[in-house]
Design an enzyme around this catalytic site. Structure first.
Site, PDB file in Angstrom:
ATOM      1  N   ALA A  17       0.849  -1.191   0.000  1.00 34.70           N
ATOM      2  CA  ALA A  17       0.000   0.000   0.000  1.00 34.70           C
ATOM      3  C   ALA A  17       0.879   1.234   0.000  1.00 34.70           C
ATOM      4  O   ALA A  17       2.056   1.185   0.372  1.00 34.70           O
ATOM      5  CB  ALA A  17      -0.922   0.003   1.215  1.00 34.70           C
ATOM      6  N   GLY A  19       0.362   5.613   0.849  1.00 35.81           N
ATOM      7  CA  GLY A  19      -0.487   6.745   1.192  1.00 35.81           C
ATOM      8  C   GLY A  19       0.256   8.049   1.013  1.00 35.81           C
ATOM      9  O   GLY A  19       1.297   8.108   0.361  1.00 35.81           O
ATOM     10  N   GLY A  20      -0.300   9.105   1.611  1.00 35.20           N
ATOM     11  CA  GLY A  20       0.311  10.412   1.435  1.00 35.20           C
ATOM     12  C   GLY A  20       1.575  10.619   2.243  1.00 35.20           C
ATOM     13  O   GLY A  20       2.384  11.497   1.921  1.00 35.20           O
ATOM     14  N   VAL A  24       3.878   0.832   2.484  1.00 36.21           N
ATOM     15  CA  VAL A  24       3.990  -0.403   3.251  1.00 36.21           C
ATOM     16  C   VAL A  24       4.416  -1.534   2.324  1.00 36.21           C
ATOM     17  O   VAL A  24       3.863  -1.704   1.232  1.00 36.21           O
ATOM     18  CB  VAL A  24       2.653  -0.755   3.937  1.00 36.21           C
ATOM     19  CG1 VAL A  24       2.802  -2.031   4.774  1.00 36.21           C
ATOM     20  CG2 VAL A  24       2.181   0.391   4.817  1.00 36.21           C
ATOM     21  N   LYS A  42       6.527  -0.435   7.289  1.00 40.09           N
ATOM     22  CA  LYS A  42       5.953   0.857   6.907  1.00 40.09           C
ATOM     23  C   LYS A  42       7.076   1.879   6.880  1.00 40.09           C
ATOM     24  O   LYS A  42       7.731   2.113   7.895  1.00 40.09           O
ATOM     25  CB  LYS A  42       4.869   1.264   7.898  1.00 40.09           C
ATOM     26  CG  LYS A  42       4.132   2.543   7.536  1.00 40.09           C
ATOM     27  CD  LYS A  42       2.982   2.778   8.520  1.00 40.09           C
ATOM     28  CE  LYS A  42       2.167   4.008   8.147  1.00 40.09           C
ATOM     29  NZ  LYS A  42       1.028   4.219   9.065  1.00 40.09           N
ATOM     30  N   ASP A 148      -9.162   8.540  13.584  1.00 42.34           N
ATOM     31  CA  ASP A 148      -9.249   8.266  12.144  1.00 42.34           C
ATOM     32  C   ASP A 148      -9.891   6.905  11.890  1.00 42.34           C
ATOM     33  O   ASP A 148      -9.460   6.169  10.998  1.00 42.34           O
ATOM     34  CB  ASP A 148      -7.849   8.333  11.523  1.00 42.34           C
ATOM     35  CG  ASP A 148      -7.900   8.461  10.001  1.00 42.34           C
ATOM     36  OD1 ASP A 148      -8.966   8.858   9.474  1.00 42.34           O
ATOM     37  OD2 ASP A 148      -6.896   8.167   9.342  1.00 42.34           O
TER      38      ASP A 148
END
Length: 710
Positions: A17, A19-20, A24, A42, A148
């Protein structure tokens, strides 16, 4: 793309994955003897790797995750710097996020099974309860708030387990200021969160309740077309009972969902265990039994291909060649022969062609990734490579594992099959046709192609070949003619364009790597434009402590690129919105937001006779009379004081919500009150009075004393 990349003590296997702020990877930890362990690593992304705020947030997640000991939470094993990147080593869970599960069902027009949904949320609530109650190493309770909770942060494993993760935004509830920062996904925030007020565990339970509502009802609850509309929905829009949307929904489930999404914190569930207990009661009343095993079976039906891919990845990596400092594509690695198959020629993956979307193997991008935009390697007319081709291939693989790993070796591995295959075909053709005597009617010999592999850091640079701008973006490959002199430039906005030259050769593809540096002059002079659209439209916009407008929309030009800037929008009676933003290009960037009413207010008009008196509210000066439209929070007592030239007026007011009150102050000077005479002494023991003193000359008039008029 399955790859085999050395990364500290680990072997990176597959990107899971991105993200911003971080990405990962699935990784293998090889230990002594037969100790092998799959983990998730990560890594913070390079562009935020040195920003203190993001690094602190990253390690806060590590600290919190290291304290978790619960089956419904993903734990953090370690935190370290690997190759100058901040990394978390976490428990690896093979599965799909709840968001991915929802998307799969939506594509197949299937509803989320009710009992399965209740079971998943019950397990997530158990994990959330543990997180809320977790204690630090010294025994002190942290009172964490996740901030979150959303379908993106709930993992449903292929073996049926449910895991809550991503505590990167978690804060202690006691840290009131920090927890008031607007972080997370607006459509899942509690009303107090979008209003910027203090949060506690019940705020997370509201967010989990929104997820539960959407699984049960099969529709979004608060998500709207823009953030302003979403915030308004969270705070104001009616929440329809799920039973009005779903026929036959059990009354107990309806009541649980509505209680979970109550806007008043005191009316919600007070702990995750309370919510989980009620969900389990609802499950017990249903005819179908749901547990981890049944969820595993259901996941296997929905994600059969993904489960097979995970198993295949593990097998390939366990039997792969030793890790290298470079990236080696293992997508076509044969787990039975421990070598690339040589009977069918190079596969599309070995030629650098992206696999079908359905296979789920992502391409590794970045400086160390295999190239994209590669043209197909010319196919041979013989599907069986001669022995010398196999020997050359195996020799190249051996050298790639043992020698210094460079980009040139990677490129050679990618094309060695094609080059040797072409040579083999030419060799076989030479047995029947003389090299200088082409067969009658044959086409003239075509120029021999050669290739130049172009990479850059950062990636995505425009490739300029011999002064001509191409459509290629790095990493990419340029096809030229064998023996050509090639001049290549790599260009990225905001970076210094760099040029390199080489001579193309069909036998050894050239590799040009560009380490681009920031163009300091361009960075210093480059500017962009920000447009801010907001409600209420008469709020004041402040950028870098400079007011720039007070009527939406506000357009701010001349903002320097690549640096952090502070945005503040404020209006009396509303919560002040603050944000940090960065412009990366000269394109116009638009931000939309809606200020949230701080509290209900009342209005007061203050006048005085004479006018021009200074106005003090609770001893803080707010202006001079006459003052119209002063907004004050309702249902609170305020001390109002007016002063001018020694004259004073005082009063107290309590405003009703939405009320308007007028205060007319008559300033009066206080009148000096005569002091009462001392009582005369009586009795025989009285002390005789002293003789009267001589009269004093008249003194200058003293400053007048005034009596306050209430």
């Amino acid at each position: 793309m399955i790859f085999n990349k050395a990364f500290g003590r680990y072997r990176l296997v597959k990107k899971l994955a991105m993200g911003g702020m971080a990405e990962v990877y699935l990784a293998l930890r090889r230990g002594p003897h037969v100790f092998d362990r799959l983990v998730a690593i990560k890594c913070i992304l390079p562009h935020v790797n040195s920003e203190p705020q993001h690094v602190a947030m990253f390690y806060n997640e590590a600290r919190v995750g290291g304290l978790f000991r619960h089956p419904n939470l993903i734990s953090v094993h370690d935190a370290e710097e690997i190759d100058a990147r901040h990394c978390l080593v976490m428990e690896y869970v093979a599965g799909q996020t709840l968001e991915e599960v929802q998307e799969r069902l939506a594509r197949t027009s299937m509803r989320f099974p009710l009992a399965t949904a209740l079971h998943i949320i019950a397990q997530a609530a158990r994990g959330l309860a543990h997180a809320h109650e977790v204690r630090d190493l010294d025994g002190s309770r942290l009172s964490l708030v996740h901030r979150d909770i959303s379908p993106q942060n709930i993992m449903v494993a292929h073996d049926g387990r449910v895991k809550l993760f991503d505590f990167g935004l978690a804060v202690a509830a006691a840290h009131g200021t920090e927890s008031r920062e607007l972080q997370g996904k607006t459509a899942y925030m509690a009303p107090e969160q979008v209003r910027g007020r203090a949060l506690d565990a019940r705020s997370d339970l509201f967010s989990l309740g929104v997820v539960l509502y959407e699984l049960v009802a099969g529709r979004k609850l608060f998500q709207r077309d823009n953030q302003m509309a979403t915030i308004r929905a969270v705070t104001e829009d009616e929440i329809p009972a799920p039973s009005t949307l779903i026929d036959g929904l059990p009354e107990l489930v309806d009541a649980i969902v509505l209680k979970a999404v109550s806007r008043a914190p005191d009316e919600r569930y007070q702990s995750g265990n309370d919510l989980a207990d009620d969900l389990m009661k609802a499950l017990e009343a249903m005819p179908e039994a749901v547990d981890q095993r049944s969820v595993s079976q259901w996941m296997s039906e929905q994600f059969r291909n993904e489960l097979g891919e995970v198993e295949a990845v593990v097998q390939k990596v366990l039997q792969a060649p030793e890790q290298s400092d470079a990236t080696i594509d293992l997508s076509t690695f044969d787990v039975t022969t421990r070598a690339n198959p040589a009977v069918t020629g190079p596969s599309p993956q070995a030629r650098g062609i992206a696999q079908d979307e359905g296979d789920g193997l992502e391409r590794l991008t970045g400086t160390h990734g295999l190239v994209e935009n590669l043209p197909p390697v010319p196919a041979t007319s013989n599907s069986v490579l001669p022995d010398e081709a196999s020997a050359a291939l195996l020799s190249s693989v051996h050298k790639a594992r043992q020698s210094e790993r460079t980009w040139k070796i990677i490129a050679a591995l990618v094309f060695v099959v094609a080059v040797v295959g072409v040579g083999a075909v030419l060799s076989m053709n030479n047995r029947t046709t003389a090299p200088d005597a082409p067969a009658p009617g044959s086409e003239p010999a075509q120029p021999t192609p050669a290739f130049v592999l172009v990479t850059s850091e950062p990636t995505g640079a425009t490739v300029i070949l011999n002064g001509q701008v191409t459509e290629l973006r790095t990493p990419a490959q340029v096809q030229v003619t064998d023996g050509d002199a090639v001049r290549v430039e790599a260009a990225v906005d905001g970076f210094v364009t760099v040029e390199q030259q080489t001579t193309a050769s069909a036998s050894a593809p050239a590799v040009l790597h560009f380490a681009l540096e920031r163009d300091l002059t361009a960075v210093q002079n480059a500017t962009g434009t920000l447009v801010v659209i907001y409600q209420p439209e008469d709020a004041t916009v402040i950028v870098d402590d400079q007011p720039v407008g007070s009527q939406s929309p506000v357009r701010v030009e001349g903002i320097s690129l690549f640096g952090d800037h502070q945005l503040r929008i404020e209006k009396l009676g509303f919560e002040t919105h603050t944000d940090t933003f960065r412009l990366e290009s000269a394109d116009v960037q638009t931000m939309q937001m809606q200020l949230v009413t701080a509290q209900e207010v009342g209005t007061v008009n203050i006048r005085s006779n004479p006018a021009g008196a200074r106005i003090y509210v609770n001893d803080e000066e707010v202006g001079v009379t006459p003052l119209e439209g002063l907004e004050l929070v309702a249902d609170q007592e305020y001390r109002i004081r007016l002063e001018r030239d020694g004259a004073t007026f005082r009063t107290r007011v309590i405003l009703d919500p939405g009320s308007l009150q007028n205060i007319d102050g008559e300033l009066r000077r206080a009148v000096e009150r005569p002091r009462p005479a001392a009582p005369a002494a009586t009795g025989p023991a009285a002390t005789p009075e002293p003789p009267a003193a001589a009269p004093e000359p008249p003194a200058a008039p003293a400053a007048p004393a005034y009596q306050l008029l209430e």
